[in-house]
Write a protein that holds these residues in place. Structure first.
Motif, PDB file in Angstrom:
ATOM      1  N   VAL A  76       0.918  -0.895   0.088  1.00 54.03           N
ATOM      2  CA  VAL A  76       0.044   0.005   0.114  1.00 54.03           C
ATOM      3  C   VAL A  76       0.829   1.193   0.075  1.00 54.03           C
ATOM      4  CG1 VAL A  76      -2.074  -0.981   1.044  1.00 54.03           C
ATOM      5  CG2 VAL A  76      -0.260   0.015   2.638  1.00 54.03           C
TER       6      VAL A  76
ATOM      7  N   GLY B 265     -12.826  -2.000  -2.032  1.00 53.41           N
ATOM      8  CA  GLY B 265     -11.571  -2.052  -3.068  1.00 53.41           C
ATOM      9  C   GLY B 265     -11.452  -3.471  -3.564  1.00 53.41           C
TER      10      GLY B 265
ATOM     11  N   SER C   6      -9.765  -7.001  -4.973  1.00 52.03           N
ATOM     12  CA  SER C   6      -9.123  -8.156  -4.112  1.00 52.03           C
ATOM     13  C   SER C   6      -7.625  -7.616  -4.609  1.00 52.03           C
ATOM     14  CB  SER C   6      -9.426  -9.471  -4.541  1.00 52.03           C
ATOM     15  OG  SER C   6      -8.605 -10.412  -3.846  1.00 52.03           O
TER      16      SER C   6
ATOM     17  N   THR D 250      -5.933  -5.290  -3.209  1.00 47.45           N
ATOM     18  CA  THR D 250      -5.406  -3.805  -3.235  1.00 47.45           C
ATOM     19  C   THR D 250      -4.822  -3.357  -1.643  1.00 47.45           C
ATOM     20  OG1 THR D 250      -7.575  -3.400  -2.755  1.00 47.45           O
ATOM     21  CG2 THR D 250      -6.798  -3.012  -4.889  1.00 47.45           C
TER      22      THR D 250
ATOM     23  N   LYS E 253      -6.433  -4.018   1.510  1.00 43.95           N
ATOM     24  CA  LYS E 253      -7.344  -3.657   2.452  1.00 43.95           C
ATOM     25  C   LYS E 253      -7.002  -4.246   3.823  1.00 43.95           C
ATOM     26  CE  LYS E 253     -10.864  -5.199   0.187  1.00 43.95           C
ATOM     27  NZ  LYS E 253      -9.938  -5.749  -1.019  1.00 43.95           N
TER      28      LYS E 253
ATOM     29  N   LEU F 256     -10.256   1.958  -2.005  1.00 41.56           N
ATOM     30  CA  LEU F 256      -8.593   1.585  -2.218  1.00 41.56           C
ATOM     31  C   LEU F 256      -8.604   0.830  -3.674  1.00 41.56           C
ATOM     32  CD1 LEU F 256      -6.844   1.783   0.012  1.00 41.56           C
ATOM     33  CD2 LEU F 256      -6.911  -0.652   0.449  1.00 41.56           C
ATOM     34  N   LYS F 257      -7.727   1.318  -4.457  1.00 40.83           N
ATOM     35  CA  LYS F 257      -7.522   0.792  -5.677  1.00 40.83           C
ATOM     36  C   LYS F 257      -6.163   0.694  -5.892  1.00 40.83           C
ATOM     37  CE  LYS F 257      -9.512   2.290  -9.467  1.00 40.83           C
ATOM     38  NZ  LYS F 257     -10.498   3.302 -10.360  1.00 40.83           N
ATOM     39  N   GLY F 258      -5.684   0.075  -7.160  1.00 40.44           N
ATOM     40  CA  GLY F 258      -4.106  -0.074  -7.827  1.00 40.44           C
ATOM     41  C   GLY F 258      -3.346  -1.134  -7.001  1.00 40.44           C
ATOM     42  N   SER F 259      -2.143  -1.235  -7.547  1.00 42.84           N
ATOM     43  CA  SER F 259      -0.971  -2.003  -7.070  1.00 42.84           C
ATOM     44  C   SER F 259       0.275  -1.252  -7.359  1.00 42.84           C
ATOM     45  CB  SER F 259      -1.088  -3.446  -7.716  1.00 42.84           C
ATOM     46  OG  SER F 259      -0.167  -4.144  -7.227  1.00 42.84           O
TER      47      SER F 259
ATOM     48  N   GLY G   8      -1.813  -0.493  -3.336  1.00 46.06           N
ATOM     49  CA  GLY G   8      -3.062   0.236  -3.137  1.00 46.06           C
ATOM     50  C   GLY G   8      -2.902   1.459  -2.747  1.00 46.06           C
ATOM     51  N   ARG G   9      -3.783   2.385  -3.124  1.00 43.97           N
ATOM     52  CA  ARG G   9      -4.028   3.781  -2.741  1.00 43.97           C
ATOM     53  C   ARG G   9      -5.179   4.013  -2.541  1.00 43.97           C
ATOM     54  NH1 ARG G   9       0.824   6.572  -4.693  1.00 43.97           N
ATOM     55  NH2 ARG G   9       2.026   5.261  -6.076  1.00 43.97           N
TER      56      ARG G   9
ATOM     57  N   ASP H 269      -8.069   5.879  -3.383  1.00 43.53           N
ATOM     58  CA  ASP H 269      -8.525   6.591  -4.602  1.00 43.53           C
ATOM     59  C   ASP H 269      -9.497   7.750  -4.519  1.00 43.53           C
ATOM     60  OD1 ASP H 269      -8.806   6.278  -7.787  1.00 43.53           O
ATOM     61  OD2 ASP H 269     -10.901   6.104  -7.165  1.00 43.53           O
TER      62      ASP H 269
END
Ligand SMILES: Nc1ncnc2c1ncn2[C@@H]1O[C@H](COP(=O)(O)OP(=O)(O)OP(=O)(O)O)[C@@H](O)[C@H]1O
Ligand SMILES: [Mg+2]
Length: 255
Positions: free
Chosen positions: A25, A42, A44, A46, A48, A211-214, A216-217, A219
């Motif tokens: 993250v 978010g 899977s 990411t 959490k 939460l999104k991305g890799s 995770g941020r 968003d």
């Protein structure tokens, strides 16, 4: 607004993976306020659960910091309890329901006070009549309520919940959702609640963080201004509810 209970400032985690540090993250900025219900959704993977473990003091940020009531977290803080998804493994099968709930407090309280507190939280989660049963004699929803009762017996200031209702049927889930909101109103506990279920996130949340991305941020953080108390039938039919649901589906990216 009052000082937040939790404050994450640019918190990032990188974990060692095959000799390399892999960012999990990144740059998490987030606050949690007194008696607030914060939902986190978010896709899977990411981060959490990673974020929840950081808030619970089980994992230190590699950079940035997490403060609880102004103090930098260096380990599991007092007053913060995590409820895991896997209630089957969380309960002690050889202890009765009451003895499971007493587990975290029995060494710290006189017997009478402990018994009273156990009885009170079992009443709150609707399990008074099952106090002397064993976990394996209960349904899945009841076992999860035992785990929640055990967490509440500790009188936490903050409950961190990782997809606690994911394995439950719709009716049990709806009942427990309403119990959590009632508990928040009665006790002032703050909730950080991870779910894959966008409707659940909106129904429960004062705010929903995406939460999104890799790595995770965060968003987006959406303020949910639905009327209180919420109601399983009427709240879910409000045009605002449907709009939040739609927007969050769009934000997460499955339409
Ligand atoms: N101990 C670890 N070592 C290395 N990588 C890890 C470790 N724990 C988690 N990860 C990785 O971190 C990323 C985020 O994991 P995490 O469990 O926090 O995601 P999540 O959002 O909770 O996913 P899900 O929705 O599936 O529960 C994943 O890519 C995972 O493989
Ligand atoms: Mg997870």
């Amino acid at each position: 607004m009052a000082e937040p209970i939790f404050e994450c400032r640019s918190a990032s985690v990188a974990l060692a993976f095959g000799g390399q540090a892999r960012p999990i993250v990144s740059d998490i900025g987030l606050s949690v306020h007194e008696a607030e219900f914060l939902s986190i959704v978010g896709p899977s993977g990411t981060g959490k659960t990673t974020l929840l473990r950081m808030l619970g003091g089980l994992l230190r940020p590699t950079s940035g910091e997490i403060r609880m009531r102004g103090e930098v977290l260096t380990g599991p803080p007092d007053g913060v309890v995590i409820v895991f998804q896997d209630y089957g493994n969380a309960l002690l099968q050889w202890r009765t329901v009451a003895a499971n709930v007493a587990f975290g407090i029995e060494r710290h309280l006189p017997r009478k006070e402990c018994d009273e507190r156990v009885a009170a939280v079992l009443e709150l989660v609707g399990l008074s009549k099952r106090a002397s049963d064993y976990p394996w004699q209960l349904s899945g929803g009841m076992q999860q309520r035992v785990q929640i009762a055990r967490a509440l017996a500790l009188r936490p200031a903050v409950l961190l919940m990782d997809e606690p209702f994911a394995a439950l049927d719709a009716m049990t889930k709806a009942g427990l959702q309403d119990e959590l909101l009632r508990l928040r109103d009665q006790t002032g506990t703050s909730f950080v609640f991870i779910t894959h279920d966008i409707e659940e996130a909106v129904y429960l949340g004062d705010r929903v963080a995406v939460l999104k991305g890799s790595p995770g941020r965060i968003d987006n953080i959406v303020d949910i201004t639905l009327p209180s108390p919420r109601d399983q039938v009427t709240t879910r039919q409000l045009p605002e509810f449907l709009a939040y649901r739609y927007d969050l589906h769009q934000a997460i990216g499955h339409g």
